[in-house]
Motif scaffolding. Structure first.
Motif, PDB file in Angstrom:
ATOM      1  N   UNK A  95       0.822  -1.209   0.000  1.00  0.00           N
ATOM      2  CA  UNK A  95       0.000   0.000   0.000  1.00  0.00           C
ATOM      3  C   UNK A  95       0.861   1.266   0.000  1.00  0.00           C
ATOM      4  N   UNK A  96       1.843   1.319   0.872  1.00  0.00           N
ATOM      5  CA  UNK A  96       2.705   2.495   0.952  1.00  0.00           C
ATOM      6  C   UNK A  96       3.574   2.640  -0.290  1.00  0.00           C
ATOM      7  N   UNK A  97       3.994   1.521  -0.850  1.00  0.00           N
ATOM      8  CA  UNK A  97       4.798   1.559  -2.078  1.00  0.00           C
ATOM      9  C   UNK A  97       3.997   2.141  -3.241  1.00  0.00           C
ATOM     10  N   UNK A  98       2.755   1.708  -3.383  1.00  0.00           N
ATOM     11  CA  UNK A  98       1.909   2.209  -4.472  1.00  0.00           C
ATOM     12  C   UNK A  98       1.575   3.686  -4.262  1.00  0.00           C
ATOM     13  N   UNK A  99       1.236   4.056  -3.036  1.00  0.00           N
ATOM     14  CA  UNK A  99       0.867   5.452  -2.762  1.00  0.00           C
ATOM     15  C   UNK A  99       2.039   6.385  -3.015  1.00  0.00           C
ATOM     16  N   UNK A 100       3.206   6.026  -2.538  1.00  0.00           N
ATOM     17  CA  UNK A 100       4.374   6.905  -2.694  1.00  0.00           C
ATOM     18  C   UNK A 100       4.749   7.054  -4.164  1.00  0.00           C
ATOM     19  N   UNK A 101       4.779   5.966  -4.912  1.00  0.00           N
ATOM     20  CA  UNK A 101       5.173   6.053  -6.319  1.00  0.00           C
ATOM     21  C   UNK A 101       4.114   6.762  -7.159  1.00  0.00           C
ATOM     22  N   UNK A 102       2.852   6.688  -6.764  1.00  0.00           N
ATOM     23  CA  UNK A 102       1.828   7.456  -7.471  1.00  0.00           C
ATOM     24  C   UNK A 102       1.978   8.951  -7.197  1.00  0.00           C
ATOM     25  N   UNK A 107       9.574  10.025 -11.193  1.00  0.00           N
ATOM     26  CA  UNK A 107      10.819  10.308 -10.486  1.00  0.00           C
ATOM     27  C   UNK A 107      10.934   9.567  -9.156  1.00  0.00           C
ATOM     28  N   UNK A 108       9.945   8.785  -8.819  1.00  0.00           N
ATOM     29  CA  UNK A 108      10.007   8.045  -7.558  1.00  0.00           C
ATOM     30  C   UNK A 108      11.005   6.898  -7.623  1.00  0.00           C
ATOM     31  N   UNK A 109      11.811   6.761  -6.583  1.00  0.00           N
ATOM     32  CA  UNK A 109      12.830   5.705  -6.532  1.00  0.00           C
ATOM     33  C   UNK A 109      12.682   4.811  -5.305  1.00  0.00           C
ATOM     34  N   UNK A 110      11.496   4.729  -4.756  1.00  0.00           N
ATOM     35  CA  UNK A 110      11.263   3.874  -3.598  1.00  0.00           C
ATOM     36  C   UNK A 110      10.938   2.462  -4.065  1.00  0.00           C
ATOM     37  N   UNK A 123      11.429  -3.410  -1.323  1.00  0.00           N
ATOM     38  CA  UNK A 123      12.290  -3.958  -0.269  1.00  0.00           C
ATOM     39  C   UNK A 123      12.612  -2.901   0.788  1.00  0.00           C
ATOM     40  N   UNK A 124      12.955  -1.692   0.345  1.00  0.00           N
ATOM     41  CA  UNK A 124      13.243  -0.618   1.291  1.00  0.00           C
ATOM     42  C   UNK A 124      11.984  -0.216   2.059  1.00  0.00           C
ATOM     43  N   UNK A 125      10.866  -0.218   1.365  1.00  0.00           N
ATOM     44  CA  UNK A 125       9.601   0.140   2.021  1.00  0.00           C
ATOM     45  C   UNK A 125       9.256  -0.862   3.125  1.00  0.00           C
ATOM     46  N   UNK A 142       1.995  11.368   2.762  1.00  0.00           N
ATOM     47  CA  UNK A 142       2.785  10.197   3.170  1.00  0.00           C
ATOM     48  C   UNK A 142       2.596   9.926   4.661  1.00  0.00           C
ATOM     49  N   UNK A 143       2.572  11.005   5.455  1.00  0.00           N
ATOM     50  CA  UNK A 143       2.345  10.831   6.892  1.00  0.00           C
ATOM     51  C   UNK A 143       0.956  10.267   7.168  1.00  0.00           C
ATOM     52  N   UNK A 144      -0.024  10.665   6.379  1.00  0.00           N
ATOM     53  CA  UNK A 144      -1.381  10.131   6.570  1.00  0.00           C
ATOM     54  C   UNK A 144      -1.426   8.636   6.254  1.00  0.00           C
ATOM     55  N   UNK A 145      -0.734   8.207   5.205  1.00  0.00           N
ATOM     56  CA  UNK A 145      -0.693   6.780   4.871  1.00  0.00           C
ATOM     57  C   UNK A 145       0.009   5.986   5.978  1.00  0.00           C
TER      58      UNK A 145
END
Length: 237
Positions: A139-146, A151-154, A157-159, A220-223
């Motif tokens: 969930x956090x991976x999809x939200x951050x990259x969206x 330009x997202x590089x997350x 594995x790191x998430x 991001x903080x809300x997620x």
């Protein structure tokens, strides 16, 4: 009339004849190898005795004294795990540089500790915890990259590593809740404090380590708040 036969005398190789005298065998010379027969010489005394076990192994490059510890060979760096844990304990001075190298050893320990404290309170949640962490990382991976776009590089594995390390406040909350009455105001207030602690640490690490996250810090903080609020409900109820 008797018939006589001529019997030839018997000659022995050593030259003795039992008919003429006692048999005496001459001493023969020791065997001397000829030049056409190759022989190898084994001189045991010339080989130096080895008194230590420092013989090189693994292709002759590393000895027993230079081998890495077993945990480091398995990819578990205890010093790095301790440094990351110490940085999360202070939510106001988190060091993002320590979390540049992602790993899953520390998160796995925290998740097992969280499940163990839940088991002590009479709740068997090991499968639920592992499943929720996996879904939360996706969930956090999809939200951050969206939010970051191209330009997202997350990476995932790191998430997953960051979410696992930021579970440390939830582990502490699960341990403290063993001594608190269930359903009271105190446990709700402490749950809110620990959720904010995990949210602050996780959101700051995501913004610092991944690019294009500073402008979306609130989302991001809300997620992150939704993720750790979900885990706090396991402790409260």
């Amino acid at each position: 009339m008797e018939r006589q036969f001529n019997v030839p005398p018997v000659v022995f190789p050593s030259g003795g004849n039992p008919a003429t005298g006692p048999h005496q065998r001459r001493p023969s010379a020791p065997f001397q190898p000829g030049p056409s027969i190759p022989f190898m010489s084994f001189d045991v005394g010339s080989v130096p005795a080895s008194t230590s076990f420092s013989a090189p192994i693994y292709g002759g490059n590393i000895g027993f004294e230079e081998e890495l510890p077993l945990l480091e060979e398995l990819g578990i760096n205890t010093r790095q795990i301790w440094r990351k844990t110490s940085s999360i304990l202070n939510p106001f001075r988190v060091n993002p540089n320590l979390h540049e190298d992602a790993d899953l050893s520390g998160p796995f320990l925290f998740l097992m500790a969280f499940g163990l404290f839940q088991l002590l309170s009479g709740k068997l949640h090991f499968g639920i915890i592992l499943g929720w962490v996996t879904v939360s990382a996706l969930f956090l991976y999809v939200v951050f990259n969206m939010l970051a776009g191209k330009n997202g590089n997350l990476d995932l594995y790191r998430c997953l590593s960051l979410i696992g390390y930021c579970m440390l406040p939830m582990v502490i909350f699960s341990a403290v809740s063993l001594f608190l009455p269930q359903g009271g105001v105190v446990i709700f207030a402490m749950g809110a404090v620990f959720v904010l602690w995990s949210t602050r640490v996780c959101s700051r690490l995501l913004v610092e380590l991944a690019s294009c996250g500073d402008e979306h810090r609130g989302l991001i903080a809300y997620a992150c708040w939704l993720i750790y609020m979900l885990f706090s409900l396991l402790v409260i109820f």
